[in-house]
Scaffold this motif. Structure first.
Motif, PDB file in Angstrom:
ATOM      1  N   THR A 319     -11.266  -6.829 -32.980  1.00  0.00           N
ATOM      2  CA  THR A 319      -9.883  -6.363 -33.131  1.00  0.00           C
ATOM      3  C   THR A 319      -9.590  -6.109 -34.600  1.00  0.00           C
ATOM      4  O   THR A 319     -10.161  -6.778 -35.484  1.00  0.00           O
ATOM      5  CB  THR A 319      -8.894  -7.406 -32.598  1.00  0.00           C
ATOM      6  N   PRO A 320      -8.700  -5.143 -34.896  1.00  0.00           N
ATOM      7  CA  PRO A 320      -8.378  -4.856 -36.298  1.00  0.00           C
ATOM      8  C   PRO A 320      -7.607  -6.010 -36.935  1.00  0.00           C
ATOM      9  O   PRO A 320      -6.801  -6.662 -36.275  1.00  0.00           O
ATOM     10  CB  PRO A 320      -7.529  -3.594 -36.211  1.00  0.00           C
ATOM     11  N   ASP A 321      -7.891  -6.269 -38.221  1.00  0.00           N
ATOM     12  CA  ASP A 321      -7.101  -7.267 -38.932  1.00  0.00           C
ATOM     13  C   ASP A 321      -5.727  -6.691 -39.237  1.00  0.00           C
ATOM     14  O   ASP A 321      -5.445  -5.518 -38.948  1.00  0.00           O
ATOM     15  CB  ASP A 321      -7.817  -7.737 -40.205  1.00  0.00           C
ATOM     16  N   SER A 322      -4.835  -7.511 -39.797  1.00  0.00           N
ATOM     17  CA  SER A 322      -3.450  -7.081 -40.027  1.00  0.00           C
ATOM     18  C   SER A 322      -3.378  -5.863 -40.929  1.00  0.00           C
ATOM     19  O   SER A 322      -2.541  -4.975 -40.727  1.00  0.00           O
ATOM     20  CB  SER A 322      -2.636  -8.232 -40.627  1.00  0.00           C
ATOM     21  N   HIS A 323      -4.262  -5.795 -41.938  1.00  0.00           N
ATOM     22  CA  HIS A 323      -4.265  -4.665 -42.866  1.00  0.00           C
ATOM     23  C   HIS A 323      -4.554  -3.356 -42.124  1.00  0.00           C
ATOM     24  O   HIS A 323      -3.837  -2.362 -42.253  1.00  0.00           O
ATOM     25  CB  HIS A 323      -5.321  -4.923 -43.956  1.00  0.00           C
ATOM     26  N   ASN A 324      -5.613  -3.360 -41.328  1.00  0.00           N
ATOM     27  CA  ASN A 324      -5.980  -2.146 -40.600  1.00  0.00           C
ATOM     28  C   ASN A 324      -5.006  -1.844 -39.460  1.00  0.00           C
ATOM     29  O   ASN A 324      -4.791  -0.677 -39.117  1.00  0.00           O
ATOM     30  CB  ASN A 324      -7.400  -2.271 -40.061  1.00  0.00           C
ATOM     31  N   LEU A 325      -4.441  -2.900 -38.875  1.00  0.00           N
ATOM     32  CA  LEU A 325      -3.468  -2.680 -37.811  1.00  0.00           C
ATOM     33  C   LEU A 325      -2.245  -1.931 -38.338  1.00  0.00           C
ATOM     34  O   LEU A 325      -1.742  -0.997 -37.702  1.00  0.00           O
ATOM     35  CB  LEU A 325      -3.039  -4.015 -37.196  1.00  0.00           C
ATOM     36  N   LEU A 326      -1.772  -2.310 -39.512  1.00  0.00           N
ATOM     37  CA  LEU A 326      -0.634  -1.606 -40.113  1.00  0.00           C
ATOM     38  C   LEU A 326      -0.972  -0.152 -40.387  1.00  0.00           C
ATOM     39  O   LEU A 326      -0.139   0.746 -40.181  1.00  0.00           O
ATOM     40  CB  LEU A 326      -0.211  -2.311 -41.407  1.00  0.00           C
ATOM     41  N   ARG A 327      -2.179   0.106 -40.849  1.00  0.00           N
ATOM     42  CA  ARG A 327      -2.577   1.492 -41.109  1.00  0.00           C
ATOM     43  C   ARG A 327      -2.660   2.302 -39.812  1.00  0.00           C
ATOM     44  O   ARG A 327      -2.242   3.458 -39.766  1.00  0.00           O
ATOM     45  CB  ARG A 327      -3.925   1.501 -41.834  1.00  0.00           C
ATOM     46  N   LEU A 328      -3.203   1.681 -38.749  1.00  0.00           N
ATOM     47  CA  LEU A 328      -3.255   2.366 -37.451  1.00  0.00           C
ATOM     48  C   LEU A 328      -1.843   2.709 -36.962  1.00  0.00           C
ATOM     49  O   LEU A 328      -1.591   3.831 -36.478  1.00  0.00           O
ATOM     50  CB  LEU A 328      -3.950   1.484 -36.421  1.00  0.00           C
ATOM     51  N   MET A 329      -0.942   1.772 -37.076  1.00  0.00           N
ATOM     52  CA  MET A 329       0.433   1.995 -36.620  1.00  0.00           C
ATOM     53  C   MET A 329       1.095   3.113 -37.417  1.00  0.00           C
ATOM     54  O   MET A 329       1.858   3.910 -36.863  1.00  0.00           O
ATOM     55  CB  MET A 329       1.241   0.700 -36.733  1.00  0.00           C
ATOM     56  N   ASN A 330       0.793   3.196 -38.698  1.00  0.00           N
ATOM     57  CA  ASN A 330       1.386   4.238 -39.534  1.00  0.00           C
ATOM     58  C   ASN A 330       0.874   5.616 -39.143  1.00  0.00           C
ATOM     59  O   ASN A 330       1.647   6.557 -38.943  1.00  0.00           O
ATOM     60  CB  ASN A 330       1.071   3.943 -41.011  1.00  0.00           C
ATOM     61  N   VAL A 331      -0.436   5.749 -39.000  1.00  0.00           N
ATOM     62  CA  VAL A 331      -1.028   7.053 -38.697  1.00  0.00           C
ATOM     63  C   VAL A 331      -0.648   7.523 -37.294  1.00  0.00           C
ATOM     64  O   VAL A 331      -0.355   8.708 -37.070  1.00  0.00           O
ATOM     65  CB  VAL A 331      -2.565   6.985 -38.845  1.00  0.00           C
ATOM     66  N   LEU A 332      -0.609   6.587 -36.326  1.00  0.00           N
ATOM     67  CA  LEU A 332      -0.358   6.948 -34.923  1.00  0.00           C
ATOM     68  C   LEU A 332       1.126   6.840 -34.546  1.00  0.00           C
ATOM     69  O   LEU A 332       1.475   6.999 -33.379  1.00  0.00           O
ATOM     70  CB  LEU A 332      -1.184   6.057 -34.001  1.00  0.00           C
ATOM     71  N   ASP A 333       1.988   6.606 -35.531  1.00  0.00           N
ATOM     72  CA  ASP A 333       3.440   6.494 -35.293  1.00  0.00           C
ATOM     73  C   ASP A 333       3.739   5.452 -34.215  1.00  0.00           C
ATOM     74  O   ASP A 333       4.550   5.673 -33.321  1.00  0.00           O
ATOM     75  CB  ASP A 333       4.033   7.858 -34.901  1.00  0.00           C
ATOM     76  N   ILE A 334       3.062   4.308 -34.309  1.00  0.00           N
ATOM     77  CA  ILE A 334       3.320   3.187 -33.399  1.00  0.00           C
ATOM     78  C   ILE A 334       4.396   2.332 -34.050  1.00  0.00           C
ATOM     79  O   ILE A 334       4.177   1.746 -35.114  1.00  0.00           O
ATOM     80  CB  ILE A 334       2.039   2.365 -33.161  1.00  0.00           C
ATOM     81  N   ARG A 335       5.562   2.255 -33.427  1.00  0.00           N
ATOM     82  CA  ARG A 335       6.709   1.616 -34.068  1.00  0.00           C
ATOM     83  C   ARG A 335       6.894   0.154 -33.683  1.00  0.00           C
ATOM     84  O   ARG A 335       7.714  -0.534 -34.274  1.00  0.00           O
ATOM     85  CB  ARG A 335       7.977   2.405 -33.746  1.00  0.00           C
ATOM     86  N   ASP A 336       6.164  -0.290 -32.699  1.00  0.00           N
ATOM     87  CA  ASP A 336       6.290  -1.681 -32.255  1.00  0.00           C
ATOM     88  C   ASP A 336       4.918  -2.158 -31.817  1.00  0.00           C
ATOM     89  O   ASP A 336       4.208  -1.442 -31.092  1.00  0.00           O
ATOM     90  CB  ASP A 336       7.290  -1.788 -31.097  1.00  0.00           C
ATOM     91  N   THR A 337       4.557  -3.353 -32.226  1.00  0.00           N
ATOM     92  CA  THR A 337       3.248  -3.884 -31.841  1.00  0.00           C
ATOM     93  C   THR A 337       3.094  -4.015 -30.328  1.00  0.00           C
ATOM     94  O   THR A 337       1.978  -4.047 -29.815  1.00  0.00           O
ATOM     95  CB  THR A 337       3.010  -5.266 -32.492  1.00  0.00           C
ATOM     96  N   LYS A 338       4.228  -4.058 -29.612  1.00  0.00           N
ATOM     97  CA  LYS A 338       4.156  -4.153 -28.151  1.00  0.00           C
ATOM     98  C   LYS A 338       3.446  -2.951 -27.536  1.00  0.00           C
ATOM     99  O   LYS A 338       2.905  -3.033 -26.435  1.00  0.00           O
ATOM    100  CB  LYS A 338       5.564  -4.283 -27.554  1.00  0.00           C
ATOM    101  N   GLU A 339       3.457  -1.809 -28.259  1.00  0.00           N
ATOM    102  CA  GLU A 339       2.833  -0.600 -27.729  1.00  0.00           C
ATOM    103  C   GLU A 339       1.319  -0.733 -27.629  1.00  0.00           C
ATOM    104  O   GLU A 339       0.689  -0.038 -26.831  1.00  0.00           O
ATOM    105  CB  GLU A 339       3.202   0.603 -28.600  1.00  0.00           C
ATOM    106  N   ILE A 340       0.731  -1.604 -28.449  1.00  0.00           N
ATOM    107  CA  ILE A 340      -0.723  -1.777 -28.391  1.00  0.00           C
ATOM    108  C   ILE A 340      -1.060  -3.249 -28.127  1.00  0.00           C
ATOM    109  O   ILE A 340      -2.052  -3.779 -28.629  1.00  0.00           O
ATOM    110  CB  ILE A 340      -1.408  -1.269 -29.678  1.00  0.00           C
ATOM    111  N   THR A 341      -0.202  -3.882 -27.340  1.00  0.00           N
ATOM    112  CA  THR A 341      -0.408  -5.285 -26.978  1.00  0.00           C
ATOM    113  C   THR A 341      -0.555  -5.403 -25.471  1.00  0.00           C
ATOM    114  O   THR A 341       0.202  -4.801 -24.712  1.00  0.00           O
ATOM    115  CB  THR A 341       0.774  -6.146 -27.444  1.00  0.00           C
TER     116      THR A 341
END
Length: 350
Positions: A319-341
């Motif tokens: 699983t991505p660490d917090s650093h990479n997770l934030l970058r994924l959310m930014n690029v993919l316009d994911i506004r809530d962690t629930k979307e990939i939980t």
């Protein structure tokens, strides 16, 4: 159903009292086999067309309904309920509109049975629903109460007017092999059904409770897994708030908070999922990437990760660490962690 056993004159004296009205009514009844809506203005009473679902009533039916037509609440004794409240409870509800006359007749038949068969006073019939709910026009409550009275006829002796009908009625339903009523959560604000202060979660509504004051969760539109504590703070009508003290593995769902499925079946919506019940949803990450048209390499390059590292995320191997997770959310316009939980489903509740 038991009908009136008194003579007509005794019956009228008991429920009307005014000698002048009684004299006029006896005269009318001597001359008619059926009673029409004109009877009320003839007697000097306000005409109430809702009293007659059809144009006329047989004389015996009219006489049986005299107690309800002529009941006037004595407000100095704390009485508030009267017939018009329960008639308006039908005509104001959309579910009754197309069959209002049918439901009005059903109401009268129900009132007659409660009065003559179950031996309840008119004052009790009209005022008990208000004391139980805090509101007038609760016609559905009348129907449920009447059904409860029918059920306890075949069960062990029970109170006709229990302290909390919603508890006694559900108990009678279950003992009779019938499904209980599930009480929904009340919307708090802006389509939200749950609030939180620290690890204490609050929902509002009407909550059936046992004799010790503990909420009976199987009758409430709430499912809870692994709570540290559940309790209710309700008034005498069992209306108020229910609280859940959550731990890291606590999950909470609400029933039909944002609507049922298109076919009318129930939906359990997640209101809170504890961190130990959550995991990264690699399959959803793949779907979001494909929706935006990225290849795996393009997305890996965009966030500064190697292709092999990204492929392990999508495969569910890491699983991505917090650093990479934030970058994924930014690029993919994911506004809530629930979307990939991904989290526990309500069917897994013990």
């Amino acid at each position: 159903m038991q009908t009136i056993m008194l003579s007509v004159e005794e019956h009228l004296k008991k429920y009307i009292g005014d000698p002048k009205i009684i004299e006029k009514l006896i005269s009318y009844l001597d001359r008619h086999e059926n009673v029409g809506e004109e009877i009320f203005p003839y007697l000097g009473e306000k005409e109430e067309e809702l009293y007659f679902p059809n144009d006329t009533l047989p004389k015996e039916t009219f006489l049986n309904r005299i107690p309800f037509y002529f009941h006037r609440p004595q407000k100095n004794l704390g009485q508030l309920g009267e017939l018009k409240h329960y008639l308006h409870g039908i005509i104001r509800e959309d579910i009754y509109n197309e069959r209002a006359s049918e439901y009005i007749e059903h109401l009268f038949v129900t009132l007659e049975k409660m009065h003559y068969h179950h031996q309840l006073d008119v004052e009790q019939i009209f005022n008990y629903p208000i004391k139980q709910t805090g509101q007038a026009c609760q016609t559905e409550f009348i129907f449920q109460w009447s059904h409860y009275l029918d059920l306890i006829d075949t069960l062990q002796p029970s109170e006709k007017m229990p302290k909390h009908l919603i508890v006694s009625y559900n108990d009678a339903l279950e003992k009779s092999g019938l499904p209980p009523i599930i009480y929904p959560l009340k919307q708090l604000y802006d389509y939200e059904y749950i609030s939180r202060v620290g690890q204490i979660f609050r929902v509002s509504g009407t909550f059936p409770c046992d004799d010790s004051g503990h909420p009976i969760l199987r009758w409430i539109g709430l499912r809870v897994k692994n709570p540290e504590r559940v309790w209710a703070q309700v008034n005498d009508r069992l209306q108020g708030d229910l609280y859940v003290q959550a731990g890291p593995s606590t999950a909470i769902w609400g029933l039909n908070c944002w609507g049922e499925l298109e076919d009318g079946t129930d939906v359990w919506y997640p209101l809170h999922i504890g961190p130990q019940l959550m995991e990264f949803d690699n399959e959803e990450l793949k779907r979001i990437r494909q929706r935006y048209g990225y290849t795996q390499k393009e997305l890996a390059d965009a966030i500064g990760a190697s292709l092999r590292t990204y492929q392990k995320w999508e495969a569910g191997q890491t699983t991505p660490d917090s650093h990479n997770l934030l970058r994924l959310m930014n690029v993919l316009d994911i506004r809530d962690t629930k979307e990939i939980t991904r989290f526990l489903d309500v069917e897994d509740v013990n």
